[in-house]
Design an enzyme around this catalytic site. Sequence first.
Site, short mmCIF file in Angstrom:
data_model
loop_
_atom_site.label_atom_id
_atom_site.label_comp_id
_atom_site.label_asym_id
_atom_site.label_seq_id
_atom_site.Cartn_x
_atom_site.Cartn_y
_atom_site.Cartn_z
N GLU A 103 -0.45 -2.38 5.34
CA GLU A 103 0.58 -2.12 6.15
C GLU A 103 0.54 -0.78 6.95
OE1 GLU A 103 3.71 -1.26 8.70
OE2 GLU A 103 3.43 -0.23 6.69
N ASP A 118 0.77 -1.29 0.02
CA ASP A 118 -0.02 -0.12 -0.08
C ASP A 118 0.74 1.30 -0.09
OD1 ASP A 118 0.65 -0.84 2.46
OD2 ASP A 118 -0.62 0.31 3.29
ZN LIG Z 1 5.52 3.09 6.12
ZN LIG Z 2 6.85 0.61 5.04
#
Ligand SMILES: [Zn+2]
Ligand SMILES: [Zn+2]
Length: 395
Positions: free
Chosen positions: A141, A83
């Site tokens: 994440e 992401d």
């Molecule tokens: Zn990051």
């Molecule tokens: Zn990262």
Amino acid sequence: MSKTTPSFNQEIDRRHESLIALRRDFHRHPELSFEERRTAAIIAERLHATGMDVRTGVGRTGVVGVLHGDRPGRTIAWRADIDALPLNESLDQPFVSGTPGVMHACGHDGHGAIAITLAEILAARRRDVPGTAVFIFQPAEEIFGGAKPMIEAGVLDRPHVDEVYGLHLTTQTPVGHVGLRPGPSMASADFFDVVVTGQGGHGAYPHLSMDPITAAANILVGMQNLVSREVAAQETAVLTVGQFVGGTKHNIIPASAVLRGSLRTFNPRVREQIKERLIAYASHVARAYRTEAHLSWMGEGCPTVVNHGKETDFARRCAIDAIGPDAVHDGDLVMASDDMSLFLQERPGCYFRVGIAPLDDRPHPHHAPEFEMNEDGLPVGLRVGLNVMLTALQG
Ligand SMILES: [Zn+2]
Ligand SMILES: [Zn+2]
């Protein structure tokens, strides 16, 4: 030790252009957490083309590829996050973000490109590959949201994964170098809100109101004292208030004020201790000012990344084997956080760091509009990752 034969190294060299092109394509088309639809579609398409089993929509926008080698061996997972972040890129390159307000400013475009290329190389040489390689492309994440639903969807259980590895690119390490650290290596992260409520009134008559601004200011300052007085000197905790909101005008005492901040630690006991103490601390200080404070923790936060000793030693030997002893270092403790920690709570493994520092003198911090990677680090990460995977699969 090394399972990366010269012919595997040729595969890396042969795919250099496509590795860079893939990273630039992801960079040009960044997608926010849980919105990685284009990215996931490209990953799935590339993995499908190699003939491996592919599952999409895992943990919402995640993708998993499973490669069954032609020879018996173990089952080893490689995890990459995919992401981007809500930022406006400030650099001028032909492949800069084409999406206003979204930018790959943490290197996850490189993580995806390396993992796909690694999967393609192993699939192309399936006859020489033992065991089962599982490629986990994790969404979200950056909001610590993607690892948990992927684990709950069984990515480590079907097939049963023995060990899990992965890498994070970093501009804090020179190109060509790799850092590994056994034990705690990246901090936990927890986010909190403190809402202080009092009684609004005229600025000229504070004694007739209950001032939440003064209470919140004392809570803020005192929180730092709490860290310094309650955390043992050998331990580490960082507490930062990044937002202080309250009031409307010079001479109005508002009815409420809000603090928002984060706590980072390396020791789970310290983490729990401070989390609990902050709740009591905020409410007691507020009461001293005749106000009320309620501190709430957002979600479950992100635990410390703890690398497993044996697997970190193993990854270190593979790295030395792949790029030489002078390029492999003990990694520093990193105060940033990563939900790779959840995978490493489930299975032994190692999350290591690969240098992508640009050669100019300017800073290129992660999570900033000026972030830029030196792409020469990508084949280095690929080389180390390939050796780790091949050697671990062999067992
Ligand atoms: Zn990051
Ligand atoms: Zn990262």
